[in-house]
Design an enzyme around this catalytic site. Structure first.
Site, mmCIF file in Angstrom:
data_model
loop_
_atom_site.group_PDB
_atom_site.id
_atom_site.type_symbol
_atom_site.label_atom_id
_atom_site.label_comp_id
_atom_site.label_asym_id
_atom_site.label_seq_id
_atom_site.Cartn_x
_atom_site.Cartn_y
_atom_site.Cartn_z
ATOM 1 N N TRP A 1 0.814 -1.225 0.000
ATOM 2 C CA TRP A 1 0.000 0.000 0.000
ATOM 3 C C TRP A 1 0.847 1.274 0.000
ATOM 4 C CZ3 TRP A 1 -4.543 -1.029 4.024
ATOM 5 C CH2 TRP A 1 -5.472 -1.904 3.426
ATOM 6 N N GLU B 1 11.533 -6.145 -8.994
ATOM 7 C CA GLU B 1 10.789 -4.944 -9.351
ATOM 8 C C GLU B 1 11.689 -4.008 -10.157
ATOM 9 O OE1 GLU B 1 7.238 -4.311 -6.500
ATOM 10 O OE2 GLU B 1 8.950 -3.258 -5.684
ATOM 11 N N SER C 1 3.760 -1.995 -12.041
ATOM 12 C CA SER C 1 2.582 -1.744 -12.896
ATOM 13 C C SER C 1 1.831 -3.031 -13.236
ATOM 14 C CB SER C 1 2.990 -1.001 -14.171
ATOM 15 O OG SER C 1 3.516 0.276 -13.845
ATOM 16 N N GLY D 1 1.506 -2.607 -6.275
ATOM 17 C CA GLY D 1 1.392 -1.291 -5.659
ATOM 18 C C GLY D 1 0.016 -0.703 -5.879
ATOM 19 N N GLY D 2 -0.100 0.171 -6.872
ATOM 20 C CA GLY D 2 -1.339 0.915 -7.122
ATOM 21 C C GLY D 2 -2.595 0.056 -7.149
HETATM 22 P P1 13P Z 1 2.993 -0.277 -8.852
HETATM 23 O O1 13P Z 1 2.218 -1.580 -8.941
HETATM 24 O O2 13P Z 1 2.155 0.859 -8.422
HETATM 25 O O3 13P Z 1 3.781 -0.038 -10.104
HETATM 26 O O4 13P Z 1 4.068 -0.488 -7.678
HETATM 27 C C1 13P Z 1 4.838 -1.618 -7.652
HETATM 28 C C2 13P Z 1 5.562 -1.661 -6.362
HETATM 29 O O5 13P Z 1 6.432 -0.847 -6.116
HETATM 30 C C3 13P Z 1 5.181 -2.685 -5.388
HETATM 31 O O6 13P Z 1 6.090 -2.753 -4.342
#
Ligand code: 13P
Length: 254
Positions: free
Chosen positions: A10, A170, A216, A237-238
């Site tokens: 989050w 990542e 993403s 993440g998002g």
């Molecule tokens: P997003 O899914 O928002 O690109 O973020 C990935 C992330 O950093 C998860 O730790």
């Protein structure tokens, strides 16, 4: 066999009440819709963590994690949170080495090795993040960068301790940008990470290590990414801030 895991990060989003709301929706959807043995993890801000652990009681497929922990056991570190504190409220995981911690808080491989030791000593499972920047990818340095993050961050562990880790690849250029690594790009790196683990430890340890993809990831691209032989789930993440999207990603393994 290694575990399939979908973990949400989050980051610094959702106030306390918003977080409880999203999490309640997630556990209800997981309970009703998720079959099989996969595990969903939410890594919330510290503020939410104790309440979320309480809400998740009785839901064996949902676990909680923190997003950081200090390297010391305890002491005069104003504002910091220890691994022991996180463990004491019933969380199971802690994200370590996220690129945002490396970039904005100056966390080095050397520091992360210490954080990993302290987390493991307190029986937390680190979700250890590695990945290259856009510059490093364009300069074709990404294999070296990833290898040194592994060697300096976690390869000092013995096999028994290493086996407690989850690794998350990542690529920094894919985080929060809407640009996902292609499934071929991600698979290439995941296979490389597994090969490095096999060389350092054993094929068995490598085969049992869960390696997540992050950057993403969303309900549309997750099926193709998770179909790759060395991608065992995602660090989201998002899309983990929206209960429907997060659970749809968890359900890719149904
Ligand atoms: P997003 O899914 O928002 O690109 O973020 C990935 C992330 O950093 C998860 O730790």
């Amino acid at each position: 066999m290694r575990k399939k895991i979908v973990a949400g990060n989050w980051k610094m989003n959702l106030d306390y009440n918003e977080g409880l709301g999203v999490f309640s929706e997630i556990i209800n959807m997981v309970k009703d819709e998720v079959t099989g043995t996969q595990e969903a993890v939410i890594c919330s801000p510290f503020i939410h963590l104790h309440s979320l652990v309480q809400l998740a009681k009785g839901y064996s497929k949902v676990s909680l994690g923190a997003q950081n922990a200090h390297q010391a056991e305890s002491g005069a570190y104003t504002g910091e949170i220890s691994a022991k504190m996180i463990k004491s409220i019933g969380a199971a995981y802690v994200i370590l080495g996220h690129s945002e911690r490396r970039q904005y808080f100056g966390e080095t491989n050397e520091l992360l090795a210490k954080k990993t030791d302290t987390a493991l000593a307190n029986d937390l499972r680190p979700i250890f993040c590695i990945g290259e920047t856009l510059q490093e990818r364009e300069a074709n340095q990404y294999f070296n960068i990833i290898k040194s993050q592994l060697v300096e961050g976690v390869f000092h562990l013995d096999a028994a301790h290493f086996s407690k880790l989850v690794i998350a690849y990542e690529p920094v250029w894919a985080i929060g940008t809407g640009v996902t690594a292609s499934s071929e790009q991600a698979q290439e790196i995941h296979a490389f990470i597994r090969k490095e683990i096999a060389t350092k430890y054993s094929q068995e340890v490598a085969d049992n290590t869960t390696i997540l993809y992050g950057g993403s990831c969303n309900p549309k691209n997750a099926p193709e990414l998770f179909a790759q032989p060395d991608i065992d789930g995602g660090l989201i993440g998002g899309a983990s801030l929206k209960s429907r999207d997060f659970v749809d990603i968890v359900k890719v393994f149904n």
